[in-house]
Design a protein around this motif. Structure first.
Motif, PDB file in Angstrom:
ATOM      1  N   ASP A   8      31.621  78.354  43.849  1.00  0.00           N
ATOM      2  CA  ASP A   8      31.400  77.043  43.259  1.00  0.00           C
ATOM      3  C   ASP A   8      32.776  76.510  42.837  1.00  0.00           C
ATOM      4  O   ASP A   8      33.737  77.271  42.703  1.00  0.00           O
ATOM      5  CB  ASP A   8      30.479  77.182  42.045  1.00  0.00           C
ATOM      6  N   VAL A  54      20.279  64.297  45.790  1.00  0.00           N
ATOM      7  CA  VAL A  54      19.827  65.547  45.184  1.00  0.00           C
ATOM      8  C   VAL A  54      18.372  65.840  45.547  1.00  0.00           C
ATOM      9  O   VAL A  54      17.995  66.998  45.783  1.00  0.00           O
ATOM     10  CB  VAL A  54      20.007  65.494  43.654  1.00  0.00           C
ATOM     11  N   ASN A 127      28.672  71.605  44.979  1.00  0.00           N
ATOM     12  CA  ASN A 127      27.543  70.719  45.237  1.00  0.00           C
ATOM     13  C   ASN A 127      28.022  69.523  46.063  1.00  0.00           C
ATOM     14  O   ASN A 127      28.888  68.765  45.619  1.00  0.00           O
ATOM     15  CB  ASN A 127      26.930  70.246  43.918  1.00  0.00           C
ATOM     16  N   THR A 161      21.458  69.566  48.776  1.00  0.00           N
ATOM     17  CA  THR A 161      22.316  69.809  47.618  1.00  0.00           C
ATOM     18  C   THR A 161      21.764  70.965  46.800  1.00  0.00           C
ATOM     19  O   THR A 161      20.654  71.445  47.028  1.00  0.00           O
ATOM     20  CB  THR A 161      22.384  68.557  46.715  1.00  0.00           C
ATOM     21  N   LYS A 162      22.549  71.411  45.852  1.00  0.00           N
ATOM     22  CA  LYS A 162      22.056  72.355  44.858  1.00  0.00           C
ATOM     23  C   LYS A 162      21.080  71.614  43.942  1.00  0.00           C
ATOM     24  O   LYS A 162      21.260  70.428  43.695  1.00  0.00           O
ATOM     25  CB  LYS A 162      23.205  72.904  44.008  1.00  0.00           C
ATOM     26  N   PRO A 163      20.051  72.248  43.414  1.00  0.00           N
ATOM     27  CA  PRO A 163      19.749  73.677  43.525  1.00  0.00           C
ATOM     28  C   PRO A 163      18.753  74.026  44.632  1.00  0.00           C
ATOM     29  O   PRO A 163      18.096  75.061  44.554  1.00  0.00           O
ATOM     30  CB  PRO A 163      19.130  73.966  42.151  1.00  0.00           C
ATOM     31  N   HIS A 164      18.635  73.199  45.670  1.00  0.00           N
ATOM     32  CA  HIS A 164      17.689  73.502  46.749  1.00  0.00           C
ATOM     33  C   HIS A 164      18.152  74.718  47.531  1.00  0.00           C
ATOM     34  O   HIS A 164      19.323  74.812  47.916  1.00  0.00           O
ATOM     35  CB  HIS A 164      17.541  72.307  47.683  1.00  0.00           C
ATOM     36  N   TYR A 167      20.101  74.285  50.789  1.00  0.00           N
ATOM     37  CA  TYR A 167      21.561  74.122  50.780  1.00  0.00           C
ATOM     38  C   TYR A 167      22.245  75.434  51.171  1.00  0.00           C
ATOM     39  O   TYR A 167      23.155  75.463  52.005  1.00  0.00           O
ATOM     40  CB  TYR A 167      22.016  73.669  49.398  1.00  0.00           C
ATOM     41  N   ASP A 188      26.799  78.006  37.041  1.00  0.00           N
ATOM     42  CA  ASP A 188      25.573  77.290  36.716  1.00  0.00           C
ATOM     43  C   ASP A 188      24.372  78.173  37.014  1.00  0.00           C
ATOM     44  O   ASP A 188      24.123  78.537  38.165  1.00  0.00           O
ATOM     45  CB  ASP A 188      25.500  75.986  37.516  1.00  0.00           C
ATOM     46  N   GLU A 190      21.168  77.653  37.029  1.00  0.00           N
ATOM     47  CA  GLU A 190      20.129  77.096  37.892  1.00  0.00           C
ATOM     48  C   GLU A 190      20.636  76.824  39.306  1.00  0.00           C
ATOM     49  O   GLU A 190      19.977  77.172  40.292  1.00  0.00           O
ATOM     50  CB  GLU A 190      19.597  75.798  37.290  1.00  0.00           C
ATOM     51  N   GLU A 191      21.811  76.230  39.425  1.00  0.00           N
ATOM     52  CA  GLU A 191      22.291  75.779  40.728  1.00  0.00           C
ATOM     53  C   GLU A 191      22.882  76.900  41.577  1.00  0.00           C
ATOM     54  O   GLU A 191      22.795  76.847  42.807  1.00  0.00           O
ATOM     55  CB  GLU A 191      23.342  74.682  40.546  1.00  0.00           C
ATOM     56  N   ASP A 192      23.478  77.889  40.940  1.00  0.00           N
ATOM     57  CA  ASP A 192      24.201  78.919  41.688  1.00  0.00           C
ATOM     58  C   ASP A 192      23.417  80.220  41.863  1.00  0.00           C
ATOM     59  O   ASP A 192      23.544  80.883  42.892  1.00  0.00           O
ATOM     60  CB  ASP A 192      25.543  79.211  41.010  1.00  0.00           C
TER      61      ASP A 192
END
Length: 245
Positions: A8, A54, A127, A161-164, A167, A188, A190-192
């Motif tokens: 990230d 997003v 992201n 994109t994150k958090p999908h 991605y 992150d 949630e996102e990572d």
């Protein structure tokens, strides 16, 4: 065996407070676009268009295509080419001033240099809501623009994109790697860390950790920049996969 590192950028390799950076960015770009828009209306429209990226799960459209479709879905009395030129000029001339929000940390460049010296494949898994120019600008701030990255995820080429989880699936598809070959490094929760669902190992960098929704933290590894550097060295020396810190 881990042979690929996914990094990230904001809050991880780029040591900064993400909220401070985003707020400064919005003020700066709104000032640039004030000759066309009321600043507050522009910011609202920019954020709406970003959220369209997003929320998009249509694999036939890049994030860039989704962004501009959303931006011009309302009555915009400016030619698209003119506005895109203004955006490009902003990233060339104004965006670099945001370096002032950076919290300098010597480990960022050292970690990347070490990774390349040890023959890891390296992905900048930021992201992809920014153009490549903006991402390279931020890499320049930590003297890391010219490393031979396997991939930099920008809005021109990515479709999610994150958090999908899509991605991360797209990254693995592009670089042709299996989950067990990869370690995702981010700040992150949630996102990572969501990439663990694919079987990718994760390292949660705690220096600028983000956990907006107070999610339970489940990561294979976590710690400081120094802990991360030690892990990267350990992985390559032992060559048997991830060892517990």
């Amino acid at each position: 065996m881990i042979d690929t590192l996914l990094f990230d950028l904001d809050g991880t390799l780029l040591p900064l407070d993400t909220d401070e950076f985003i707020n400064s960015y919005l003020k700066l770009i709104a000032t640039k676009m004030s000759k066309f828009f009321d600043p507050q209306q522009f910011i609202a429209h920019l954020l709406d268009s970003t959220m369209a990226m997003v929320n998009n799960l249509d694999s036939s459209k890049t994030n860039k295509e989704v962004f501009w479709e959303a931006f011009f879905s309302k009555d915009i009395n400016i030619e698209k080419e003119i506005l895109q030129f203004e955006f490009d000029e902003f990233y060339d001339k104004d965006f670099p001033s945001l370096k002032k929000v950076l919290k300098p940390h010597p480990f960022s460049s050292k970690i990347l240099k070490t990774a390349f010296l040890m023959n890891y494949d390296v992905v900048i898994a930021t992201n992809p809501i920014f153009p490549l120019n903006a991402i390279r600008q931020r890499l320049r701030w930590i003297n890391a623009e010219n490393f031979p990255y396997r991939l930099i995820t920008s809005y021109e080429i990515m479709h999610f994109t994150k958090p999908h989880i899509q991605y991360y699936e797209e990254i693995l598809s592009i670089i042709k790697k299996s989950p067990e070959n990869c370690l995702m490094i981010g700040n992150d929760v949630e996102e990572d860390l969501i990439v663990r669902k694919l079987g990718v190992k994760t390292f949660l960098l705690k220096d600028y950790m983000i956990n907006r929704n107070n999610k339970k933290i489940i990561s294979d590894y976590s710690g400081s920049f120094n802990d991360l550097l030690n892990l990267i060295l350990t992985l390559r020396k032992r060559g048997t996969g991830v060892e517990r810190l």
